[in-house]
Design a protein around this motif. Structure first.
Motif, PDB file in Angstrom:
ATOM      1  N   GLU A  89       1.196  -4.596   0.215  1.00  0.00           N
ATOM      2  CA  GLU A  89       0.660  -4.344  -1.120  1.00  0.00           C
ATOM      3  C   GLU A  89      -0.843  -4.604  -1.144  1.00  0.00           C
ATOM      4  OE1 GLU A  89       1.371  -5.618  -5.772  1.00  0.00           O
ATOM      5  OE2 GLU A  89       2.928  -5.941  -4.256  1.00  0.00           O
ATOM      6  N   GLY A  90      -1.283  -5.692  -0.511  1.00  0.00           N
ATOM      7  CA  GLY A  90      -2.716  -5.985  -0.452  1.00  0.00           C
ATOM      8  C   GLY A  90      -3.488  -4.881   0.240  1.00  0.00           C
ATOM      9  N   ALA A  91      -2.921  -4.340   1.333  1.00  0.00           N
ATOM     10  CA  ALA A  91      -3.596  -3.270   2.064  1.00  0.00           C
ATOM     11  C   ALA A  91      -3.674  -1.991   1.218  1.00  0.00           C
ATOM     12  CB  ALA A  91      -2.850  -2.985   3.368  1.00  0.00           C
ATOM     13  N   MET A  92      -2.602  -1.668   0.507  1.00  0.00           N
ATOM     14  CA  MET A  92      -2.594  -0.467  -0.335  1.00  0.00           C
ATOM     15  C   MET A  92      -3.609  -0.575  -1.479  1.00  0.00           C
ATOM     16  SD  MET A  92      -0.543   1.815   0.873  1.00  0.00           S
ATOM     17  CE  MET A  92      -1.296   1.288   2.411  1.00  0.00           C
ATOM     18  N   ALA A  94      -6.405  -2.184  -1.336  1.00  0.00           N
ATOM     19  CA  ALA A  94      -7.731  -1.976  -0.736  1.00  0.00           C
ATOM     20  C   ALA A  94      -8.019  -0.482  -0.558  1.00  0.00           C
ATOM     21  CB  ALA A  94      -7.815  -2.697   0.605  1.00  0.00           C
ATOM     22  N   ILE A  95      -7.021   0.275  -0.105  1.00  0.00           N
ATOM     23  CA  ILE A  95      -7.200   1.722   0.073  1.00  0.00           C
ATOM     24  C   ILE A  95      -7.478   2.395  -1.269  1.00  0.00           C
ATOM     25  CG2 ILE A  95      -6.016   3.858   0.717  1.00  0.00           C
ATOM     26  CD1 ILE A  95      -4.547   2.229   2.881  1.00  0.00           C
ATOM     27  N   ALA A  96      -6.719   1.994  -2.301  1.00  0.00           N
ATOM     28  CA  ALA A  96      -6.934   2.565  -3.636  1.00  0.00           C
ATOM     29  C   ALA A  96      -8.345   2.272  -4.126  1.00  0.00           C
ATOM     30  CB  ALA A  96      -5.913   2.000  -4.615  1.00  0.00           C
ATOM     31  N   ALA A  97      -8.832   1.066  -3.860  1.00  0.00           N
ATOM     32  CA  ALA A  97     -10.185   0.692  -4.296  1.00  0.00           C
ATOM     33  C   ALA A  97     -11.237   1.582  -3.662  1.00  0.00           C
ATOM     34  CB  ALA A  97     -10.448  -0.775  -3.956  1.00  0.00           C
ATOM     35  N   LEU A  98     -11.068   1.894  -2.388  1.00  0.00           N
ATOM     36  CA  LEU A  98     -12.040   2.754  -1.704  1.00  0.00           C
ATOM     37  C   LEU A  98     -12.014   4.172  -2.275  1.00  0.00           C
ATOM     38  CD1 LEU A  98     -11.513   1.564   1.998  1.00  0.00           C
ATOM     39  CD2 LEU A  98     -13.384   0.984   0.446  1.00  0.00           C
ATOM     40  N   LEU A  99     -10.816   4.678  -2.587  1.00  0.00           N
ATOM     41  CA  LEU A  99     -10.717   6.014  -3.183  1.00  0.00           C
ATOM     42  C   LEU A  99     -11.363   6.052  -4.573  1.00  0.00           C
ATOM     43  CD1 LEU A  99      -7.055   6.950  -2.155  1.00  0.00           C
ATOM     44  CD2 LEU A  99      -9.174   7.882  -1.210  1.00  0.00           C
ATOM     45  N   ILE A 100     -11.175   4.985  -5.321  1.00  0.00           N
ATOM     46  CA  ILE A 100     -11.779   4.915  -6.660  1.00  0.00           C
ATOM     47  C   ILE A 100     -13.304   4.871  -6.554  1.00  0.00           C
ATOM     48  CG2 ILE A 100     -12.017   3.503  -8.743  1.00  0.00           C
ATOM     49  CD1 ILE A 100      -9.093   2.591  -8.239  1.00  0.00           C
ATOM     50  N   LEU A 101     -13.815   4.100  -5.583  1.00  0.00           N
ATOM     51  CA  LEU A 101     -15.270   4.021  -5.406  1.00  0.00           C
ATOM     52  C   LEU A 101     -15.845   5.392  -5.080  1.00  0.00           C
ATOM     53  CD1 LEU A 101     -15.685   0.681  -3.400  1.00  0.00           C
ATOM     54  CD2 LEU A 101     -16.546   1.162  -5.695  1.00  0.00           C
ATOM     55  N   TYR A 102     -15.136   6.159  -4.272  1.00  0.00           N
ATOM     56  CA  TYR A 102     -15.599   7.513  -3.938  1.00  0.00           C
ATOM     57  C   TYR A 102     -15.639   8.387  -5.195  1.00  0.00           C
ATOM     58  CZ  TYR A 102     -15.592  12.281  -2.137  1.00  0.00           C
ATOM     59  OH  TYR A 102     -15.885  13.606  -1.920  1.00  0.00           O
ATOM     60  N   LEU A 195     -10.063  -4.615  -5.404  1.00  0.00           N
ATOM     61  CA  LEU A 195     -10.299  -4.927  -3.996  1.00  0.00           C
ATOM     62  C   LEU A 195     -10.211  -6.432  -3.774  1.00  0.00           C
ATOM     63  CD1 LEU A 195     -11.058  -3.599  -1.280  1.00  0.00           C
ATOM     64  CD2 LEU A 195     -13.458  -4.003  -1.861  1.00  0.00           C
ATOM     65  N   TYR A 196     -10.774  -7.203  -4.698  1.00  0.00           N
ATOM     66  CA  TYR A 196     -10.712  -8.659  -4.605  1.00  0.00           C
ATOM     67  C   TYR A 196      -9.272  -9.150  -4.741  1.00  0.00           C
ATOM     68  CZ  TYR A 196     -11.132 -13.535  -6.041  1.00  0.00           C
ATOM     69  OH  TYR A 196     -10.973 -14.901  -6.145  1.00  0.00           O
ATOM     70  N   MET A 197      -8.511  -8.566  -5.674  1.00  0.00           N
ATOM     71  CA  MET A 197      -7.125  -8.987  -5.857  1.00  0.00           C
ATOM     72  C   MET A 197      -6.276  -8.635  -4.635  1.00  0.00           C
ATOM     73  SD  MET A 197      -7.158 -10.615  -8.580  1.00  0.00           S
ATOM     74  CE  MET A 197      -5.404 -10.991  -8.455  1.00  0.00           C
ATOM     75  N   GLY A 198      -6.551  -7.483  -4.017  1.00  0.00           N
ATOM     76  CA  GLY A 198      -5.848  -7.130  -2.793  1.00  0.00           C
ATOM     77  C   GLY A 198      -6.114  -8.126  -1.687  1.00  0.00           C
ATOM     78  N   TYR A 199      -7.360  -8.576  -1.595  1.00  0.00           N
ATOM     79  CA  TYR A 199      -7.734  -9.592  -0.597  1.00  0.00           C
ATOM     80  C   TYR A 199      -6.969 -10.887  -0.846  1.00  0.00           C
ATOM     81  CZ  TYR A 199     -10.529 -13.376   1.394  1.00  0.00           C
ATOM     82  OH  TYR A 199     -10.930 -14.514   2.046  1.00  0.00           O
ATOM     83  N   ARG A 200      -6.863 -11.301  -2.116  1.00  0.00           N
ATOM     84  CA  ARG A 200      -6.168 -12.550  -2.434  1.00  0.00           C
ATOM     85  C   ARG A 200      -4.683 -12.456  -2.104  1.00  0.00           C
ATOM     86  NH1 ARG A 200      -7.140 -14.953  -8.219  1.00  0.00           N
ATOM     87  NH2 ARG A 200      -5.514 -16.290  -7.348  1.00  0.00           N
ATOM     88  N   ILE A 201      -4.052 -11.347  -2.456  1.00  0.00           N
ATOM     89  CA  ILE A 201      -2.623 -11.179  -2.180  1.00  0.00           C
ATOM     90  C   ILE A 201      -2.364 -11.183  -0.681  1.00  0.00           C
ATOM     91  CG2 ILE A 201      -0.691  -9.552  -2.321  1.00  0.00           C
ATOM     92  CD1 ILE A 201      -1.755  -8.711  -5.073  1.00  0.00           C
ATOM     93  N   ALA A 202      -3.199 -10.474   0.091  1.00  0.00           N
ATOM     94  CA  ALA A 202      -3.000 -10.373   1.537  1.00  0.00           C
ATOM     95  C   ALA A 202      -3.202 -11.721   2.217  1.00  0.00           C
ATOM     96  CB  ALA A 202      -3.945  -9.335   2.123  1.00  0.00           C
ATOM     97  N   THR A 203      -4.255 -12.454   1.844  1.00  0.00           N
ATOM     98  CA  THR A 203      -4.519 -13.740   2.495  1.00  0.00           C
ATOM     99  C   THR A 203      -3.455 -14.774   2.141  1.00  0.00           C
ATOM    100  OG1 THR A 203      -6.041 -14.306   0.677  1.00  0.00           O
ATOM    101  CG2 THR A 203      -7.013 -13.415   2.701  1.00  0.00           C
ATOM    102  N   ASP A 204      -2.959 -14.747   0.894  1.00  0.00           N
ATOM    103  CA  ASP A 204      -1.895 -15.677   0.507  1.00  0.00           C
ATOM    104  C   ASP A 204      -0.622 -15.384   1.296  1.00  0.00           C
ATOM    105  OD1 ASP A 204      -0.731 -17.730  -1.364  1.00  0.00           O
ATOM    106  OD2 ASP A 204       0.535 -16.023  -1.891  1.00  0.00           O
ATOM    107  N   SER A 205      -0.292 -14.112   1.473  1.00  0.00           N
ATOM    108  CA  SER A 205       0.900 -13.742   2.235  1.00  0.00           C
ATOM    109  C   SER A 205       0.751 -14.115   3.703  1.00  0.00           C
ATOM    110  CB  SER A 205       1.163 -12.238   2.104  1.00  0.00           C
ATOM    111  OG  SER A 205       1.351 -11.889   0.759  1.00  0.00           O
TER     112      SER A 205
END
Length: 305
Positions: A89-92, A94-102, A195-205
């Protein structure tokens, strides 16, 4: 696996299945809101909800997998499958964040043309209300039933609610003032936030996959139960815990008088194990019995009995 445990697994799996249906409903509403308005910010909101659908599917699969009983290859069970789903979920996100930035960059360069922003905002508000109620329910149920996948999904949805509120408010200001540049700027802010929330979820997991210990509050409860039910023994030390999904593995050394019989020591262990497992749902206890000359009163966290 007991019938009560199996019933709980089935309940969590049903909640995860409903989560997929709710996610599909919300993403449909958000895409319609984007389609009728042409807003880049609402597009970013819809794209995050597509990620919600993907992660809801991953969470459902992980919950079903984690409920499998232990086997010869996995004697401690399959509980950690839920942490893998949370990392996915954290990785997904992050991908969504990059698409939104584009998409936000494209809106800044080429401009944005609104079509029916009022209708788009109304539909977005409806989807946000649904998401908010469901996020609260997922976090509550996930915490109650010790399901990391449900809690992670609920936390993600809650961040989605926060960003949706910000997007709706900002877009309303942009429509009222004619400052349409706010739309792609809002989309960029949403991207950085998720993107920040994805980082938090991934690192906690990741931390939990590496056998993170139980919280200090839980460890305090374990020591309290040992102290209350360890009469006949002399000391408990080297208490260690590790969290694996809904299971909490607990192990420690129990010092008894050297003259005590094996039957007496076993009775004390049974009493302590049953008391801990009644007090802390999902706990599995292993006790190593030692004679009195193995006592470690100076050890950190030792429990004198």
């Amino acid at each position: 696996m007991s019938s009560a445990t199996r019933t709980k697994h089935d309940l969590i799996a049903r909640i995860a299945a409903i989560n997929i249906a709710v996610s599909l409903t919300v993403v449909t509403l958000k895409y319609v809101a984007y389609a009728v308005s042409g807003s880049v910010a609402l597009f970013s909101d819809a794209l995050e909800s597509i990620v919600n659908v993907m992660t809801a599917l991953a969470a459902y699969g992980a919950i079903r997998w984690s409920s499998k009983p232990p086997d010869s290859d996995h004697p401690f069970g399959h509980y950690k499958a839920e942490f893998i789903a949370a990392m996915f979920e954290g990785a997904m996100i992050a991908i969504a964040a990059l698409l939104i930035l584009y998409k936000a960059y494209s809106g800044l360069v080429h401009g944005v043309v609104f079509e029916q922003p009022g209708l788009g905002l109304a539909i977005s508000v409806l989807s946000t209300v649904i998401n908010g109620g469901w996020a609260w329910a997922l976090i509550r149920w996930g915490t109650t039933h010790r399901s990391p996948a449900l809690v992670a999904d609920g936390q993600h949805l809650f961040t989605d609610v926060i960003t949706s509120v910000g997007v709706v408010a900002g877009l309303a200001i942009a429509v009222a003032t004619g400052w349409y540049i706010l739309d792609p700027l809002l989309a960029g802010a949403v991207a950085l936030h998720i993107l920040y929330m994805g980082y938090r979820i991934a690192t906690d997991s990741m931390s939990r996959l590496m056998d993170q210990a139980a919280s200090p509050e839980i460890e305090g409860r374990i020591r309290g139960v040992i102290e209350a039910n360890g009469h006949g023994a002399l000391e408990a030390h080297d208490i260690r815990t590790r969290q694996a999904g809904r299971a909490l593995f607990i192990e420690f050394h129990l010092v008894v008088p050297g003259s005590m019989s094996v039957d007496e020591a076993h009775d004390i262990c049974d009493r302590i194990e049953h008391s801990i497992e009644r007090s802390i749902e999902g706990s599995e206890v292993v006790i190593h019995v030692e004679p009195d000359h193995k006592a470690k009163p100076e050890a950190s966290g030792a429990v004198p009995l």
